[in-house]
Design an enzyme around this catalytic site. Sequence first.
Site, PDB file in Angstrom:
ATOM      1  N   GLU A  30       0.753  -1.272   0.072  1.00 49.53           N
ATOM      2  CA  GLU A  30      -0.012   0.005  -0.005  1.00 49.53           C
ATOM      3  C   GLU A  30       0.854   1.209   0.140  1.00 49.53           C
ATOM      4  O   GLU A  30       2.189   1.161   0.273  1.00 49.53           O
ATOM      5  CB  GLU A  30      -1.048   0.011   1.168  1.00 49.53           C
ATOM      6  CG  GLU A  30      -0.314   0.025   2.474  1.00 49.53           C
ATOM      7  CD  GLU A  30      -1.034   0.745   3.824  1.00 49.53           C
ATOM      8  OE1 GLU A  30      -1.630   1.858   3.509  1.00 49.53           O
ATOM      9  OE2 GLU A  30      -1.026  -0.079   4.676  1.00 49.53           O
ATOM     10  N   VAL A 113      -5.363   0.574   3.230  1.00 53.56           N
ATOM     11  CA  VAL A 113      -5.729  -0.747   3.202  1.00 53.56           C
ATOM     12  C   VAL A 113      -6.798  -1.122   2.223  1.00 53.56           C
ATOM     13  O   VAL A 113      -6.866  -1.975   1.335  1.00 53.56           O
ATOM     14  CB  VAL A 113      -5.889  -1.632   4.761  1.00 53.56           C
ATOM     15  CG1 VAL A 113      -6.196  -2.875   4.500  1.00 53.56           C
ATOM     16  CG2 VAL A 113      -4.546  -1.607   5.355  1.00 53.56           C
ATOM     17  N   ASP A 145     -16.191   5.516  15.246  1.00 49.26           N
ATOM     18  CA  ASP A 145     -14.990   5.660  14.135  1.00 49.26           C
ATOM     19  C   ASP A 145     -14.579   4.233  14.101  1.00 49.26           C
ATOM     20  O   ASP A 145     -13.764   3.573  14.703  1.00 49.26           O
ATOM     21  CB  ASP A 145     -13.725   6.373  14.844  1.00 49.26           C
ATOM     22  CG  ASP A 145     -12.606   6.672  13.810  1.00 49.26           C
ATOM     23  OD1 ASP A 145     -12.682   6.002  12.638  1.00 49.26           O
ATOM     24  OD2 ASP A 145     -11.884   7.481  14.125  1.00 49.26           O
ATOM     25  N   SER A 147     -12.640   1.935  10.881  1.00 47.27           N
ATOM     26  CA  SER A 147     -11.983   1.960   9.505  1.00 47.27           C
ATOM     27  C   SER A 147     -12.706   1.132   8.458  1.00 47.27           C
ATOM     28  O   SER A 147     -13.234   0.007   8.703  1.00 47.27           O
ATOM     29  CB  SER A 147     -10.673   1.378   9.590  1.00 47.27           C
ATOM     30  OG  SER A 147     -10.050   1.378   8.484  1.00 47.27           O
ATOM     31  N   ALA A 148     -12.755   1.705   7.292  1.00 45.07           N
ATOM     32  CA  ALA A 148     -13.466   1.241   6.152  1.00 45.07           C
ATOM     33  C   ALA A 148     -12.342  -0.179   5.615  1.00 45.07           C
ATOM     34  O   ALA A 148     -13.154  -1.009   4.894  1.00 45.07           O
ATOM     35  CB  ALA A 148     -13.647   2.158   4.997  1.00 45.07           C
ATOM     36  N   ASP A 149     -11.416  -0.102   6.313  1.00 49.22           N
ATOM     37  CA  ASP A 149     -10.413  -1.572   5.940  1.00 49.22           C
ATOM     38  C   ASP A 149     -11.181  -2.611   6.369  1.00 49.22           C
ATOM     39  O   ASP A 149     -11.257  -3.777   5.671  1.00 49.22           O
ATOM     40  CB  ASP A 149      -9.227  -1.448   6.735  1.00 49.22           C
ATOM     41  CG  ASP A 149      -8.221  -0.358   6.269  1.00 49.22           C
ATOM     42  OD1 ASP A 149      -8.688   0.247   5.310  1.00 49.22           O
ATOM     43  OD2 ASP A 149      -7.279  -0.207   7.094  1.00 49.22           O
ATOM     44  N   LYS A 166      -2.733  -2.119  16.510  1.00 46.89           N
ATOM     45  CA  LYS A 166      -2.031  -1.447  17.905  1.00 46.89           C
ATOM     46  C   LYS A 166      -3.054  -1.131  18.753  1.00 46.89           C
ATOM     47  O   LYS A 166      -4.221  -0.840  18.412  1.00 46.89           O
ATOM     48  CB  LYS A 166      -1.140  -0.316  17.331  1.00 46.89           C
ATOM     49  CG  LYS A 166      -1.618   0.802  16.434  1.00 46.89           C
ATOM     50  CD  LYS A 166      -0.660   1.714  16.156  1.00 46.89           C
ATOM     51  CE  LYS A 166      -0.009   1.092  14.935  1.00 46.89           C
ATOM     52  NZ  LYS A 166      -0.875   0.895  13.778  1.00 46.89           N
TER      53      LYS A 166
HETATM   54  N1  PSU Z   1      -1.864   1.686  10.774  1.00 48.64           N
HETATM   55  C1  PSU Z   1      -0.425   1.586  10.614  1.00 48.64           C
HETATM   56  N2  PSU Z   1       0.176   2.409   9.489  1.00 48.64           N
HETATM   57  C2  PSU Z   1      -0.515   2.959   8.484  1.00 48.64           C
HETATM   58  C3  PSU Z   1      -2.029   2.801   8.696  1.00 48.64           C
HETATM   59  C4  PSU Z   1      -2.429   2.132   9.678  1.00 48.64           C
HETATM   60  O1  PSU Z   1       0.373   1.113  11.356  1.00 48.64           O
HETATM   61  O2  PSU Z   1       0.046   3.656   7.766  1.00 48.64           O
HETATM   62  C5  PSU Z   1      -3.045   3.218   7.442  1.00 48.64           C
HETATM   63  C6  PSU Z   1      -3.301   2.165   6.722  1.00 48.64           C
HETATM   64  O3  PSU Z   1      -3.326   2.653   5.244  1.00 48.64           O
HETATM   65  C7  PSU Z   1      -4.669   1.869   7.095  1.00 48.64           C
HETATM   66  C8  PSU Z   1      -5.392   3.357   7.035  1.00 48.64           C
HETATM   67  O4  PSU Z   1      -5.503   1.488   5.893  1.00 48.64           O
HETATM   68  O5  PSU Z   1      -4.090   3.726   8.116  1.00 48.64           O
HETATM   69  C9  PSU Z   1      -6.409   3.216   8.268  1.00 48.64           C
HETATM   70  O6  PSU Z   1      -6.940   4.469   8.323  1.00 48.64           O
HETATM   71  P1  PSU Z   1      -8.425   4.719   8.934  1.00 48.64           P
HETATM   72  O7  PSU Z   1      -8.564   4.173  10.344  1.00 48.64           O
HETATM   73  O8  PSU Z   1      -8.615   6.235   8.539  1.00 48.64           O
HETATM   74  O9  PSU Z   1      -9.300   3.781   8.004  1.00 48.64           O
HETATM   75 MN    MN Z   2     -11.691   6.290  10.670  1.00 45.13          MN
END
Ligand code: PSU
Ligand code: MN
Length: 307
Positions: A30, A113, A145, A147-149, A166
């Site tokens: 990514e 992701v 909140d 994540s869309a992942d 984490k």
């Molecule tokens: N966790 C990490 N490093 C990162 C990310 C997550 O340790 O760079 C990034 C990844 O690209 C992940 C994104 O898909 O953050 C998730 O962001 P959000 O929670 O806004 O969906």
């Molecule tokens: Mn988010």
Amino acid sequence: MNSTNATDALCLSDEIKQALDSGRPVVALESTIISHGMPWPQNVETALKVENIVREHGAVPATIGILDGRLCAGLTQAQIETIGKAGPAAVKVSRRDLPFILQNSSLIGATTVAATMIIASMAGIRVFATGGIGGVHRGAENTMDISADLSELGKTSVAVVCAGAKSILDIGLTREYLETQGVPVIGYQTEVWPAFYTRRTEFPVDYQLDSADDIAATLRSKWSIGLDGGVVVCVPVPEAYAMDESIMESAISKALDDMNNLGITGKDTTPFLLERIAKITAGDSLETNIQLVINNAIVASGIACSL
Ligand code: PSU
Ligand code: MN
């Protein structure tokens, strides 16, 4: 406005195209981790090192990002440098952002992701290595909140190799969400979720598998019976690079306090927390982050080769 269809939006490098045509193993990587996950210049150094590691382990690396209004798989070194130098000025692109970035070809799009899975899947790449996935954030019962992942893992058929989640996230709720989405969580040589910077949490994985061959066989079974969707493969950070749990816990809780005091929300939270934690630990967390990504790339290459 231009009209776009999936085939002309997607841009594969010649190397990736040939590798996929001839059935060689490919590992997706990514780009949000490059722009928003690590500082310049370690971000670009790490991205290039990880590509070399994938090659040394018999697979072809496909770093994914969005440049010139196209969904690119197999970025060149110059393109990786463009994203790395842009840093947070690049757009952090998740599923919802994709159509807008395609319509603004001057923007630099770094894929999360979720977005990386989408593009990998369009290209026909099934294995993806990264550091950490997004998840359900602490306090999500109030902020929503999530994540869309996680929803992407529920529908897009790519295996994501990561170092767990984490503790800026709520790992218990993240597990529940993945279960609801039907996403299996495999522990690679571990019976518990690793916590990214550290090797263990109290939360069990769904299934422990100890070899790349076993994981590849499981992926084949899942997808061959038409069960679309992703799989999370959790790999603990190598012992030599793991951080001390109490140091990490206090760094994370300090970073979370700073985030709340500054009123940071939404897509800015993960990048903010990663940067704060690196500062609080005087760079130690960054070194751990780099090493775990390298290790995940090795495991992902093994799975791709076996698949
Ligand atoms: N966790 C990490 N490093 C990162 C990310 C997550 O340790 O760079 C990034 C990844 O690209 C992940 C994104 O898909 O953050 C998730 O962001 P959000 O929670 O806004 O969906
Ligand atoms: Mn988010």
